[in-house]
Write an enzyme that holds these catalytic residues in place. Structure first.
Site, PDB file in Angstrom:
ATOM      1  N   ARG A 172       0.742  -1.209  -0.112  1.00  0.00           N
ATOM      2  CA  ARG A 172      -0.208   0.412   0.036  1.00  0.00           C
ATOM      3  C   ARG A 172       0.998   0.909  -0.173  1.00  0.00           C
ATOM      4  NH1 ARG A 172      -5.027  -0.174   2.437  1.00  0.00           N
ATOM      5  NH2 ARG A 172      -4.858   1.966   4.037  1.00  0.00           N
ATOM      6  N   ARG A 176       8.502   7.193  -3.776  1.00  0.00           N
ATOM      7  CA  ARG A 176       9.203   7.564  -5.153  1.00  0.00           C
ATOM      8  C   ARG A 176       9.876   8.216  -5.460  1.00  0.00           C
ATOM      9  NH1 ARG A 176       2.997  10.203  -3.688  1.00  0.00           N
ATOM     10  NH2 ARG A 176       2.036   8.533  -3.966  1.00  0.00           N
ATOM     11  N   ARG A 255      -6.972  -6.679  14.812  1.00  0.00           N
ATOM     12  CA  ARG A 255      -6.337  -5.665  16.301  1.00  0.00           C
ATOM     13  C   ARG A 255      -6.742  -4.618  16.341  1.00  0.00           C
ATOM     14  NH1 ARG A 255      -3.721  -1.386  13.687  1.00  0.00           N
ATOM     15  NH2 ARG A 255      -4.014  -1.698  11.761  1.00  0.00           N
ATOM     16  N   ARG A 286       0.087   7.602  15.618  1.00  0.00           N
ATOM     17  CA  ARG A 286      -0.016   8.915  14.700  1.00  0.00           C
ATOM     18  C   ARG A 286      -0.910   9.935  15.832  1.00  0.00           C
ATOM     19  NH1 ARG A 286      -3.272   6.074   9.451  1.00  0.00           N
ATOM     20  NH2 ARG A 286      -4.539   4.351  10.578  1.00  0.00           N
ATOM     21  N   GLU A 309      -3.939   7.725  17.972  1.00  0.00           N
ATOM     22  CA  GLU A 309      -4.328   6.803  17.862  1.00  0.00           C
ATOM     23  C   GLU A 309      -3.123   5.810  18.275  1.00  0.00           C
ATOM     24  OE1 GLU A 309      -5.245   6.318  13.491  1.00  0.00           O
ATOM     25  OE2 GLU A 309      -5.229   4.320  13.598  1.00  0.00           O
ATOM     26  N   TYR A 357      -8.399  -6.740   4.376  1.00  0.00           N
ATOM     27  CA  TYR A 357      -7.892  -5.567   4.747  1.00  0.00           C
ATOM     28  C   TYR A 357      -8.385  -4.085   2.848  1.00  0.00           C
ATOM     29  CZ  TYR A 357      -4.912  -1.660   5.794  1.00  0.00           C
ATOM     30  OH  TYR A 357      -4.098  -0.567   6.527  1.00  0.00           O
ATOM     31  N   ASP A 359      -9.995  -1.251   1.666  1.00  0.00           N
ATOM     32  CA  ASP A 359     -10.635   0.094   1.572  1.00  0.00           C
ATOM     33  C   ASP A 359     -12.366   0.176   1.197  1.00  0.00           C
ATOM     34  OD1 ASP A 359      -8.093   1.286   2.666  1.00  0.00           O
ATOM     35  OD2 ASP A 359      -7.762   1.256   0.733  1.00  0.00           O
TER      36      ASP A 359
HETATM   37  P1  FAD Z   1     -18.110  -1.890   8.521  1.00  0.00           P
HETATM   38  O1  FAD Z   1     -17.060  -0.716   8.447  1.00  0.00           O
HETATM   39  O2  FAD Z   1     -16.678  -2.813   9.807  1.00  0.00           O
HETATM   40  O3  FAD Z   1     -19.176  -2.581   9.148  1.00  0.00           O
HETATM   41  C1  FAD Z   1     -19.415  -4.042   9.795  1.00  0.00           C
HETATM   42  C2  FAD Z   1     -20.835  -4.124  10.018  1.00  0.00           C
HETATM   43  O4  FAD Z   1     -21.472  -4.514  10.837  1.00  0.00           O
HETATM   44  C3  FAD Z   1     -20.891  -2.537  11.598  1.00  0.00           C
HETATM   45  O5  FAD Z   1     -21.129  -1.705  11.413  1.00  0.00           O
HETATM   46  C4  FAD Z   1     -20.990  -3.765  13.013  1.00  0.00           C
HETATM   47  O6  FAD Z   1     -21.770  -3.192  14.055  1.00  0.00           O
HETATM   48  C5  FAD Z   1     -21.415  -5.220  12.661  1.00  0.00           C
HETATM   49  N1  FAD Z   1     -21.697  -5.514  12.881  1.00  0.00           N
HETATM   50  C6  FAD Z   1     -21.051  -6.362  13.186  1.00  0.00           C
HETATM   51  N2  FAD Z   1     -21.112  -7.927  13.974  1.00  0.00           N
HETATM   52  C7  FAD Z   1     -22.431  -7.564  13.097  1.00  0.00           C
HETATM   53  C8  FAD Z   1     -23.829  -8.166  14.163  1.00  0.00           C
HETATM   54  N3  FAD Z   1     -23.544  -9.292  14.843  1.00  0.00           N
HETATM   55  N4  FAD Z   1     -25.030  -8.145  14.528  1.00  0.00           N
HETATM   56  C9  FAD Z   1     -25.482  -6.932  13.704  1.00  0.00           C
HETATM   57  N5  FAD Z   1     -23.768  -6.034  13.464  1.00  0.00           N
HETATM   58  C10 FAD Z   1     -23.450  -6.354  13.021  1.00  0.00           C
HETATM   59  N6  FAD Z   1     -10.937   3.090   4.097  1.00  0.00           N
HETATM   60  C11 FAD Z   1     -10.585   3.589   3.163  1.00  0.00           C
HETATM   61  O7  FAD Z   1     -11.122   3.693   1.471  1.00  0.00           O
HETATM   62  N7  FAD Z   1      -9.963   4.816   3.628  1.00  0.00           N
HETATM   63  C12 FAD Z   1      -9.242   5.146   4.512  1.00  0.00           C
HETATM   64  O8  FAD Z   1      -9.019   5.576   5.021  1.00  0.00           O
HETATM   65  C13 FAD Z   1      -9.722   3.975   5.737  1.00  0.00           C
HETATM   66  N8  FAD Z   1      -8.767   4.099   7.152  1.00  0.00           N
HETATM   67  C14 FAD Z   1      -9.950   2.898   8.058  1.00  0.00           C
HETATM   68  C15 FAD Z   1      -9.330   3.253   9.250  1.00  0.00           C
HETATM   69  C16 FAD Z   1      -9.850   2.628  10.194  1.00  0.00           C
HETATM   70  C17 FAD Z   1      -9.388   2.638  11.700  1.00  0.00           C
HETATM   71  C18 FAD Z   1     -10.571   1.247   9.764  1.00  0.00           C
HETATM   72  C19 FAD Z   1     -11.314   0.566  11.029  1.00  0.00           C
HETATM   73  C20 FAD Z   1     -10.703   1.344   8.702  1.00  0.00           C
HETATM   74  C21 FAD Z   1     -11.372   2.017   7.331  1.00  0.00           C
HETATM   75  N9  FAD Z   1     -10.685   2.175   6.358  1.00  0.00           N
HETATM   76  C22 FAD Z   1     -10.523   2.956   5.194  1.00  0.00           C
HETATM   77  C23 FAD Z   1     -11.930   1.311   6.245  1.00  0.00           C
HETATM   78  C24 FAD Z   1     -12.884   1.261   5.851  1.00  0.00           C
HETATM   79  O9  FAD Z   1     -13.589   1.571   6.793  1.00  0.00           O
HETATM   80  C25 FAD Z   1     -13.960  -0.195   5.501  1.00  0.00           C
HETATM   81  O10 FAD Z   1     -13.225  -0.858   3.925  1.00  0.00           O
HETATM   82  C26 FAD Z   1     -15.438   0.481   4.964  1.00  0.00           C
HETATM   83  O11 FAD Z   1     -16.331   0.839   6.424  1.00  0.00           O
HETATM   84  C27 FAD Z   1     -15.938  -1.339   5.114  1.00  0.00           C
HETATM   85  O12 FAD Z   1     -16.947  -1.674   5.217  1.00  0.00           O
HETATM   86  P2  FAD Z   1     -17.787  -2.813   6.032  1.00  0.00           P
HETATM   87  O13 FAD Z   1     -19.023  -2.702   5.523  1.00  0.00           O
HETATM   88  O14 FAD Z   1     -16.634  -4.555   4.886  1.00  0.00           O
HETATM   89  O15 FAD Z   1     -17.244  -3.297   7.539  1.00  0.00           O
HETATM   90  N1  UDP Z   2       3.681   2.399   7.451  1.00  0.00           N
HETATM   91  C1  UDP Z   2       4.925   2.152   7.782  1.00  0.00           C
HETATM   92  N2  UDP Z   2       5.137   3.411   8.523  1.00  0.00           N
HETATM   93  C2  UDP Z   2       4.410   4.527   8.038  1.00  0.00           C
HETATM   94  C3  UDP Z   2       2.976   4.242   7.648  1.00  0.00           C
HETATM   95  C4  UDP Z   2       3.033   2.960   7.201  1.00  0.00           C
HETATM   96  O1  UDP Z   2       5.280   1.692   8.265  1.00  0.00           O
HETATM   97  O2  UDP Z   2       5.059   5.362   8.952  1.00  0.00           O
HETATM   98  C5  UDP Z   2       3.312   0.768   6.611  1.00  0.00           C
HETATM   99  C6  UDP Z   2       2.759   0.048   8.018  1.00  0.00           C
HETATM  100  O3  UDP Z   2       3.221  -1.559   7.810  1.00  0.00           O
HETATM  101  C7  UDP Z   2       1.401   0.305   7.633  1.00  0.00           C
HETATM  102  C8  UDP Z   2       0.770   0.215   6.097  1.00  0.00           C
HETATM  103  O4  UDP Z   2       2.070   0.439   5.972  1.00  0.00           O
HETATM  104  O5  UDP Z   2       0.413  -0.795   7.989  1.00  0.00           O
HETATM  105  C9  UDP Z   2       0.214   0.989   5.446  1.00  0.00           C
HETATM  106  O6  UDP Z   2       0.058   2.282   6.304  1.00  0.00           O
HETATM  107  P1  UDP Z   2      -1.261   3.264   5.640  1.00  0.00           P
HETATM  108  O7  UDP Z   2      -1.143   4.382   6.608  1.00  0.00           O
HETATM  109  O8  UDP Z   2      -1.989   3.110   4.463  1.00  0.00           O
HETATM  110  O9  UDP Z   2      -2.289   2.140   7.031  1.00  0.00           O
HETATM  111  P2  UDP Z   2      -3.720   2.531   7.257  1.00  0.00           P
HETATM  112  O10 UDP Z   2      -4.291   4.448   7.590  1.00  0.00           O
HETATM  113  O11 UDP Z   2      -4.666   1.885   6.606  1.00  0.00           O
HETATM  114  O12 UDP Z   2      -3.599   2.153   8.626  1.00  0.00           O
END
Ligand code: FAD
Ligand code: UDP
Length: 379
Positions: A172, A176, A255, A286, A309, A357, A359
């Site tokens: 990911r 560059r 995690r 971060r 975080e 994983y 997005d």
């Molecule tokens: P989720 O959003 O996890 O939704 C699953 C839902 O199921 C939840 O609301 C949960 O409560 C519900 N559920 C689970 N079990 C049950 C149950 N037994 N009964 C009823 N409901 C239940 N993506 C990006 O594109 N850019 C980003 O910068 C980015 N940053 C992220 C940062 C973090 C910390 C995290 C965790 C994810 C990030 N993502 C990001 C990913 C993004 O959140 C997910 O790709 C997207 O939300 C996926 O959606 P989903 O529907 O698969 O899962």
């Molecule tokens: N990463 C790292 N150093 C940084 C930023 C990212 O080593 O300063 C690595 C780390 O292993 C991380 C991965 O790159 O899990 C992906 O980073 P990203 O910022 O995309 O992760 P997310 O925002 O999904 O937590």
């Protein structure tokens, strides 16, 4: 009811929206008290600054179908994500680029000289043959940069030695040989103009969609539970796959994150939206400062919201955020895949349901494919 969707994240809502638009009656349940899964956001009450409750979410995609689809529900700002890293008290631009390389080595190399330097430092391992994250990291950027910016940050984030993590995690992160420090390389990028929650609510706003919150699929005291529904109504399940089968094949490693939020009496704390802390000596990975995601908004100039975080392993009681994906996890996942294949009428999707994983754009893209390929003809 023609379809039950478990989980109102982007995967579940995309399925629900498509089915509802085709005239099907859909019920969406979520155990949380709000829709949107991890993409949910809220205005912080004291400042009005939009805070991404489950960690910062940046939308980006190169997928034309997904881009066209999401634009039906929201328009996007021109926000371009940039990330900096604090290593030993000095701030460097990420992803690793010519600026990072020259600052780190106190040099003024052009692209060719920088390439030659990194190639020499990266000789130890071949990228194509890298067996784990450490080997891949060193093969891409050489040992000194790897040890400064990747090794400790990654161990802190994944709580797992980098030699046991899959190489793909840092695919990911591009390297560059220009001064371009855009974090993402996708064709489209931006933040929803009226915030994530307005976007999410618009997806669910259809007379054929009924949303029931605070409703757990495994709670047999409520009517739409697994025992009573599976086999009678088609189900799209987006919760954790191991939980669905009552951990029959053991627990998959996840995690989780802890967030420490603070309102500070200054108009700008760090001058940018995300500052990573590379060293093992700082306990958090971060700091997010949410005002910088929306420079176009009229936020107060004397207050700001920051969020530190912290990362750790999830227990069954925690929200599972990231699949850890060790070799044992992958073996276990194969056993769960065999179980999901045998579960007639239940479609497993999303980040938790497929232990991937994903997005946001990937979750939406795979939901559109599942709807078109598996559900459209059968509902
Ligand atoms: P989720 O959003 O996890 O939704 C699953 C839902 O199921 C939840 O609301 C949960 O409560 C519900 N559920 C689970 N079990 C049950 C149950 N037994 N009964 C009823 N409901 C239940 N993506 C990006 O594109 N850019 C980003 O910068 C980015 N940053 C992220 C940062 C973090 C910390 C995290 C965790 C994810 C990030 N993502 C990001 C990913 C993004 O959140 C997910 O790709 C997207 O939300 C996926 O959606 P989903 O529907 O698969 O899962
Ligand atoms: N990463 C790292 N150093 C940084 C930023 C990212 O080593 O300063 C690595 C780390 O292993 C991380 C991965 O790159 O899990 C992906 O980073 P990203 O910022 O995309 O992760 P997310 O925002 O999904 O937590």
């Amino acid at each position: 009811m023609d379809l039950l969707v478990v989980g109102s994240g982007f995967f579940g809502l995309t399925i629900a929206e498509r089915a509802a638009a085709a005239g099907k009656k859909v019920v969406v349940i979520d155990r949380r008290s709000h829709i949107g899964g991890n993409a949910y956001s809220q205005a912080e009450p004291e400042t009005g600054i939009e805070v991404h409750t489950y960690g910062a979410h940046l939308f980006h995609t190169s997928n034309e179908t997904v881009w066209e689809y999401v634009n039906r529900f929201t328009s996007f700002t021109g926000y371009v994500h940039k990330v900096y890293s604090n290593f030993k008290g000095e701030v460097y631009p990420l992803p690793i680029n010519l600026g990072t390389i020259n600052q780190f080595f106190r040099a003024s190399h052009g692209p060719d000289a920088a390439r030659a330097l990194i190639a020499e430092q990266a000789e130890e391992f071949d990228t194509k043959e890298a067996k784990n994250l450490e080997e891949k990291g060193i093969s891409l950027i050489g040992r000194p940069l790897y040890e400064a910016f990747i090794r400790d940050y990654t161990s802190k984030q994944w709580q797992t030695p980098t030699t046991e993590l899959p190489a793909e995690i840092i695919s990911r992160l591009p390297v560059r040989y220009t001064y371009d420090n855009r974090y993402f390389s996708d064709k489209y990028e931006g933040l929803p103009v009226d915030g994530y929650t307005a976007w999410i609510e618009k997806m669910a706003d259809h007379p054929n969609i009924e949303v029931r919150l605070n409703t757990d699929f495994f709670d047999e005291s409520q009517p739409l539970n697994k025992k009573d529904v599976v086999g009678k109504v088609p189900v799209v399940y987006t919760g954790p796959v191991d939980r669905y089968f009552d951990y029959a094949e053991g627990e998959l490693g996840w995690r989780t994150l802890d967030f420490e939020q603070e309102v500070l009496p200054t108009g700008d704390f760090q001058g940018t939206s995300v500052m990573n802390y590379a060293g093992a000596d700082v306990p958090y990975t971060r700091i997010h400062e949410f005002r910088h995601f929306h420079p176009e908004r009229d936020y107060p100039t004397d207050k700001t919201v920051i969020m530190r975080e912290f990362s750790r392993f999830a227990t069954r009681e925690d929200e599972p955020y990231y699949p850890v994906n060790t070799p044992e996890d992958r073996e276990r996942l194969l056993k769960y895949r065999a179980l999901t294949d045998g579960e007639t009428g239940v479609y497993f999707g999303g980040r938790l349901g497929t232990y991937q994983y994903l997005d946001m754009h990937m979750a939406i893209g795979s939901a559109l494919s599942m709807y078109n390929n598996k559900l459209e003809g059968t509902l």
